[in-house]
Write a protein that holds these residues in place. Structure first.
Motif, mmCIF file in Angstrom:
data_model
loop_
_atom_site.group_PDB
_atom_site.id
_atom_site.type_symbol
_atom_site.label_atom_id
_atom_site.label_comp_id
_atom_site.label_asym_id
_atom_site.label_seq_id
_atom_site.Cartn_x
_atom_site.Cartn_y
_atom_site.Cartn_z
ATOM 1 N N ASP A 126 19.047 45.935 27.072
ATOM 2 C CA ASP A 126 18.235 45.256 26.054
ATOM 3 C C ASP A 126 19.095 44.365 25.163
ATOM 4 O O ASP A 126 18.694 43.249 24.801
ATOM 5 C CB ASP A 126 17.495 46.289 25.189
ATOM 6 N N GLU A 127 20.314 44.854 24.818
ATOM 7 C CA GLU A 127 21.211 44.077 23.958
ATOM 8 C C GLU A 127 21.625 42.775 24.635
ATOM 9 O O GLU A 127 21.655 41.716 24.009
ATOM 10 C CB GLU A 127 22.447 44.915 23.625
ATOM 11 N N LEU A 128 21.934 42.858 25.930
ATOM 12 C CA LEU A 128 22.337 41.667 26.667
ATOM 13 C C LEU A 128 21.168 40.702 26.848
ATOM 14 O O LEU A 128 21.313 39.482 26.673
ATOM 15 C CB LEU A 128 22.911 42.062 28.027
ATOM 16 N N GLU A 129 19.999 41.223 27.180
ATOM 17 C CA GLU A 129 18.853 40.355 27.440
ATOM 18 C C GLU A 129 18.294 39.727 26.162
ATOM 19 O O GLU A 129 17.675 38.662 26.214
ATOM 20 C CB GLU A 129 17.782 41.136 28.193
ATOM 21 N N LYS A 130 18.561 40.360 25.021
ATOM 22 C CA LYS A 130 18.144 39.784 23.749
ATOM 23 C C LYS A 130 18.855 38.457 23.486
ATOM 24 O O LYS A 130 18.344 37.580 22.796
ATOM 25 C CB LYS A 130 18.440 40.780 22.627
ATOM 26 N N LEU A 131 20.062 38.330 24.078
ATOM 27 C CA LEU A 131 20.820 37.095 23.900
ATOM 28 C C LEU A 131 20.107 35.882 24.495
ATOM 29 O O LEU A 131 20.368 34.748 24.095
ATOM 30 C CB LEU A 131 22.210 37.230 24.535
ATOM 31 N N LYS A 132 19.219 36.097 25.465
ATOM 32 C CA LYS A 132 18.456 34.981 26.047
ATOM 33 C C LYS A 132 17.764 34.176 24.964
ATOM 34 O O LYS A 132 17.716 32.946 25.012
ATOM 35 C CB LYS A 132 17.392 35.517 27.014
ATOM 36 N N GLU A 133 17.209 34.884 23.982
ATOM 37 C CA GLU A 133 16.459 34.221 22.923
ATOM 38 C C GLU A 133 17.344 33.869 21.739
ATOM 39 O O GLU A 133 17.221 32.782 21.167
ATOM 40 C CB GLU A 133 15.311 35.149 22.449
ATOM 41 N N THR A 134 18.240 34.777 21.359
ATOM 42 C CA THR A 134 19.014 34.578 20.133
ATOM 43 C C THR A 134 20.227 33.674 20.324
ATOM 44 O O THR A 134 20.640 32.972 19.401
ATOM 45 C CB THR A 134 19.486 35.936 19.578
ATOM 46 N N ASN A 135 20.827 33.694 21.518
ATOM 47 C CA ASN A 135 22.048 32.913 21.748
ATOM 48 C C ASN A 135 22.167 32.595 23.233
ATOM 49 O O ASN A 135 22.960 33.207 23.958
ATOM 50 C CB ASN A 135 23.272 33.706 21.266
ATOM 51 N N PRO A 136 21.388 31.633 23.737
ATOM 52 C CA PRO A 136 21.376 31.334 25.181
ATOM 53 C C PRO A 136 22.742 30.967 25.737
ATOM 54 O O PRO A 136 23.076 31.318 26.874
ATOM 55 C CB PRO A 136 20.413 30.142 25.269
ATOM 56 N N ARG A 137 23.545 30.275 24.940
ATOM 57 C CA ARG A 137 24.881 29.889 25.410
ATOM 58 C C ARG A 137 25.745 31.117 25.666
ATOM 59 O O ARG A 137 26.437 31.211 26.667
ATOM 60 C CB ARG A 137 25.524 28.967 24.368
ATOM 61 N N ARG A 138 25.693 32.065 24.739
ATOM 62 C CA ARG A 138 26.472 33.295 24.922
ATOM 63 C C ARG A 138 25.900 34.131 26.066
ATOM 64 O O ARG A 138 26.645 34.812 26.773
ATOM 65 C CB ARG A 138 26.507 34.104 23.628
ATOM 66 N N TYR A 139 24.584 34.103 26.240
ATOM 67 C CA TYR A 139 23.956 34.863 27.327
ATOM 68 C C TYR A 139 24.518 34.454 28.681
ATOM 69 O O TYR A 139 24.781 35.294 29.545
ATOM 70 C CB TYR A 139 22.437 34.658 27.297
ATOM 71 N N LYS A 140 24.725 33.150 28.863
ATOM 72 C CA LYS A 140 25.242 32.673 30.141
ATOM 73 C C LYS A 140 26.622 33.249 30.447
ATOM 74 O O LYS A 140 26.941 33.551 31.599
ATOM 75 C CB LYS A 140 25.308 31.145 30.143
ATOM 76 N N VAL A 141 27.435 33.416 29.427
ATOM 77 C CA VAL A 141 28.795 33.926 29.616
ATOM 78 C C VAL A 141 28.808 35.454 29.623
ATOM 79 O O VAL A 141 29.292 36.085 30.564
ATOM 80 C CB VAL A 141 29.741 33.395 28.518
ATOM 81 N N ALA A 142 28.286 36.058 28.536
ATOM 82 C CA ALA A 142 28.394 37.502 28.350
ATOM 83 C C ALA A 142 27.501 38.293 29.290
ATOM 84 O O ALA A 142 27.823 39.416 29.667
ATOM 85 C CB ALA A 142 28.066 37.863 26.898
ATOM 86 N N ALA A 143 26.356 37.715 29.704
ATOM 87 C CA ALA A 143 25.405 38.457 30.534
ATOM 88 C C ALA A 143 25.364 37.987 31.984
ATOM 89 O O ALA A 143 25.160 38.800 32.886
ATOM 90 C CB ALA A 143 23.999 38.355 29.931
ATOM 91 N N LEU A 144 25.565 36.687 32.202
ATOM 92 C CA LEU A 144 25.477 36.158 33.568
ATOM 93 C C LEU A 144 26.845 35.871 34.186
ATOM 94 O O LEU A 144 26.928 35.503 35.360
ATOM 95 C CB LEU A 144 24.626 34.884 33.594
ATOM 96 N N GLY A 145 27.907 36.014 33.408
ATOM 97 C CA GLY A 145 29.247 35.833 33.945
ATOM 98 C C GLY A 145 29.607 34.396 34.267
ATOM 99 O O GLY A 145 30.538 34.141 35.030
ATOM 100 N N GLU A 146 28.884 33.432 33.682
ATOM 101 C CA GLU A 146 29.203 32.027 33.920
ATOM 102 C C GLU A 146 30.396 31.608 33.054
ATOM 103 O O GLU A 146 30.690 32.234 32.034
ATOM 104 C CB GLU A 146 27.987 31.147 33.599
#
Length: 415
Positions: A206-226
């Protein structure tokens, strides 16, 4: 009586090809919680027991970081595989021994290059090397030095393999160009995400997926490994270099010791910055740090005291006045609140851009932050005069530290 365990059930899904690959370089970048480090630890323990003459070297940039990371992961792997009674883990020297055969797992830091290049194995062959948190290794030459020191003819059943695991913070890192931007049959370069970790608890997901809305740029790195895109770096006036801070003080007696503290706890780390500010020559030497989540105030005090800086003037984040008061009561008598102000971030950046920032290689968290600290963009993808408020805890602590030396004038910062 032997215990039979299912490797597939312990390792889980998503790593079959990575597990079976026997090429020279296995490079795994991934998001938080993608089980890349745990799977690597399991692979090493399992395969050392499978190949009786194999030995392994574990490398991180700074030796002191190994005990709480790779060393702990390998002990965990022994428990998961049900073989903890067959392994002996020593902390002095830091090493692990497979008791039935005497095979070794050795631990080294790139901060002691002599120990890296002069490794002797009593039994068998040193054939596997694991570079953990490899984003910390800013110099490809340091990596090559280790690789080139592991050589010699191996028996037919053994094979050389260099395992590289990292979080992909910066697209400018040499690892991207060397392993991900080329095609080589002797290289497996893969990206893993939290989605292939079925053992991750729902709270972490949930913490990682919340980044989709709150910080999409960080989501790509921290959650998707880009790869983190680092166009528009705030600071390009820095270099990594070994130095002795005591020698710097001796040579430049007028230099100013500066210390900054940015508070964190659950989601963000507490970050402590230690620097030497040379106003005459426009140099800032970054010589020490700590960077850790979950610290209570008494633990913060203890860390600063253990580092020997509890008598120094420390400028701390004014948003945590209660914490500052408590730290003062504990013994940080010279801790004060940062003044901040409506334009303090940009003013601090502009002031620091006038200096050459020289970073000791042991300050791995500072190096990570300064190499990824970028100007933000608007909805039209145009840079704006505001830095991204992410992965910037030591950047903030550095600004607090130099606050009193900023002249009372308007600064023009470089975009």
């Amino acid at each position: 009586m032997s215990k039979i365990v299912s490797i597939a059930s312990i390792v889980g899904k998503g790593y079959r090809d990575i597990w079976n690959f026997k090429g020279r370089y296995k490079v795994i970048k991934g998001s938080r919680g993608s089980k890349k480090s745990k799977t690597t630890a399991l692979w090493i323990i399992y395969n050392m027991m499978k190949y009786k003459d194999s030995n392994t070297l574990i490398v991180r940039k700074v030796f002191r970081t190994l005990k709480d990371s790779c060393f702990a992961e390998l002990k965990w792997a022994c428990v998961q595989l049900g073989v903890a009674n067959k392994w002996k883990f020593n902390t002095s020297p830091l090493e692990a021994t497979y008791i039935p055969t005497g095979q070794k797992i050795l631990f080294r830091g790139l901060d002691d290059p002599l120990k890296i290049t002069s490794i002797a194995i009593d039994k068998g062959f040193l054939c596997w090397v694991w570079f953990e948190e490899a984003y910390e290794i800013m110099s490809e030459d340091s990596f090559k030095t280790v690789v080139e020191s592991i050589r010699g003819k191996l028996p037919e059943q053994l094979f050389y393999q260099f395992i590289v695991t990292l979080n992909p913070w910066s697209d400018k890192h040499w690892i991207k160009k060397r392993f991900f931007d080329t095609t080589d049959s002797d290289v497996m370069a893969v990206t893993t995400t939290y989605k292939c970790n079925e053992f991750l608890d729902q709270g972490n997901i949930d913490e990682l997926e919340k980044l989709k809305e709150t910080n999409p740029r960080r989501y790509k790195v921290a959650a998707l490994g880009e790869w983190g895109i680092t166009d528009g770096l705030v600071f390009e006036n820095w270099e990594e270099r070994y130095f002795d801070f005591r020698e710097i003080i001796r040579v430049y007696p007028d230099i100013k010791a500066v210390f900054g503290l940015d508070f964190g706890y659950t989601n963000d780390p507490t970050a402590f910055f230690c620097g030497l500010l040379d106003l005459n020559n426009k140099n800032l030497y970054v010589f020490n740090e700590f960077y850790e989540k979950g610290l209570q105030n008494n633990q913060i005090y203890q860390k600063i005291e253990n580092m020997g800086f509890n008598k120094e003037k420390i400028v701390a984040d004014s948003a945590e006045q209660k914490s500052i008061d408590y730290l003062r009561m504990l013994g940080l008598n010279r801790i004060i609140s940062a003044k901040k102000g409506p334009d303090s971030v940009n003013a601090g950046i502009a002031f620091l851009q006038e200096f050459k920032i020289i970073v000791h290689p042991n300050c791995v968290n500072f190096l990570n932050e300064i190499s990824t600290y970028c100007w933000d963009k608007d909805k039209f993808d145009k840079q704006i005069n505001k830095p991204i408020d992410d992965n910037n805890h030591l950047m903030d602590a550095m600004r607090y530290a130099v606050e009193e030396y900023m002249k009372k004038k308007s600064y023009r910062f470089k975009l």
